[in-house]
Design an enzyme around this catalytic site. Structure first.
Site, mmCIF file in Angstrom:
data_model
loop_
_atom_site.group_PDB
_atom_site.id
_atom_site.type_symbol
_atom_site.label_atom_id
_atom_site.label_comp_id
_atom_site.label_asym_id
_atom_site.label_seq_id
_atom_site.Cartn_x
_atom_site.Cartn_y
_atom_site.Cartn_z
ATOM 1 C CG ASP A 38 34.967 46.865 46.111
ATOM 2 O OD1 ASP A 38 35.645 46.942 45.070
ATOM 3 O OD2 ASP A 38 34.510 45.789 46.547
ATOM 4 C CG ASP A 40 33.488 42.987 41.093
ATOM 5 O OD1 ASP A 40 32.398 42.921 40.512
ATOM 6 O OD2 ASP A 40 34.580 43.126 40.492
#
Length: 289
Positions: A38, A40
């Site tokens: 991922d 953020d």
């Protein structure tokens, strides 16, 4: 085996299982490894000096690229939907339509702002976005060993790429799957491209159908990194997976979420703003013990 796994921020439900997985991956060799992450709050910091760091969407929200009215509306959406996203009492099925609703409304607001492409780099440059400590080693080491890094993000691909680029680590082994802006011929945002990528549908299975990633088929060992339980699905569709090591960043609401993270991730990093643990695992797997 790996001293960093004894850091105070590290929690594991099954340390022996983790050791076994790492040894099995080491034996298979780093040419069978791929990293799925991922962006953020996983590759970027959650906070710095006590202040929250921005996500890709926040970078735009906090910039001069959008109006005050738009900023307020985006903030209202965040206040409405973020508590739902992190509510551990709701199932994915219950959250899904609401997450789609959130992203769709946010994108509609941004498109209405007629954002200019040439202002994005400035917005990133002036933002408080920070990659986690140790990012240079992480990105450079993967590049040196030709290990693919696949970044799946429900954020905005154009902003995400700019953050990595401005940090000087956008190497050729990095592939990003995210929501990309579609600009008209004069460089003004007119839409977002393709299907909406949100927290619960970003995964490798969708890519393999495109045939772009034949190389990934020969990489059945996965190091997965995320900061939400939704991120665990990113490796769905990896073909003939042999081993997966899941590292989860538990950034906030620690007490109420810790058990569900320990049940789902192999290694949980509690309020750890560094990539020390992923880096140590990588160095070990590539023979740099």
């Amino acid at each position: 085996m790996i001293p960093e796994l004894s850091k105070p921020s590290v929690c594991m439900k099954d340390p022996q299982g983790v050791e076994k997985t790492i040894e099995s991956m080491l034996k298979a060799g780093s040419n069978t490894l791929q990293i799925i992450s991922d962006f953020d709050m996983t590759l970027t910091r959650f906070s710095f000096n006590g202040k929250r760091c921005p996500t890709c969407h926040n970078i735009l929200d906090n910039s001069n690229v959008i109006s005050e009215d738009c900023r307020q509306k985006l903030d209202e959406l965040l206040k409405t939907y973020y508590p739902i996203e992190i509510d551990s009492s709701l199932s994915v099925e219950q959250k899904l339509p609401l997450m789609v609703e959130w992203w769709t409304k946010a994108h509609e607001l941004l498109v209405a702002q007629k954002i200019r492409k040439d202002l994005l780099a400035k917005a990133v440059h002036e933002s408080e976005a920070k990659l986690r400590d140790g990012f240079q080693l992480f990105f450079d080491h993967l590049h040196q060993h030709s290990i693919p890094l696949l970044i799946f993000s429900a954020g905005i691909g154009d902003i995400l790429e700019e953050v990595i680029r401005q940090n000087g680590v956008f190497h050729p082994n990095v592939n990003v799957f995210s929501n990309y802006m579609d600009f008209d011929e004069s460089g003004v945002l007119r839409a977002f491209k393709g299907e909406l990528i949100h927290i619960y549908n970003k995964r490798e299975g969708a890519l393999l159908n495109t045939g772009h990633f034949q190389e990934l088929r020969t990489r059945p060992n996965v190091l997965l990194m995320g900061d939400s339980l939704g991120d665990l699905a990113m490796a769905d569709g990896v073909q003939n997976m042999e081993n997966i090591l899941k590292i989860g960043f538990l950034n906030d609401k620690v007490e109420e979420r810790k058990q569900s993270y320990l049940d789902s991730y192999d290694i949980v990093l509690v309020e750890d703003e560094t990539l020390d643990v992923p880096n140590a695992v990588l160095l070990y797997l590539t023979g740099n013990k």
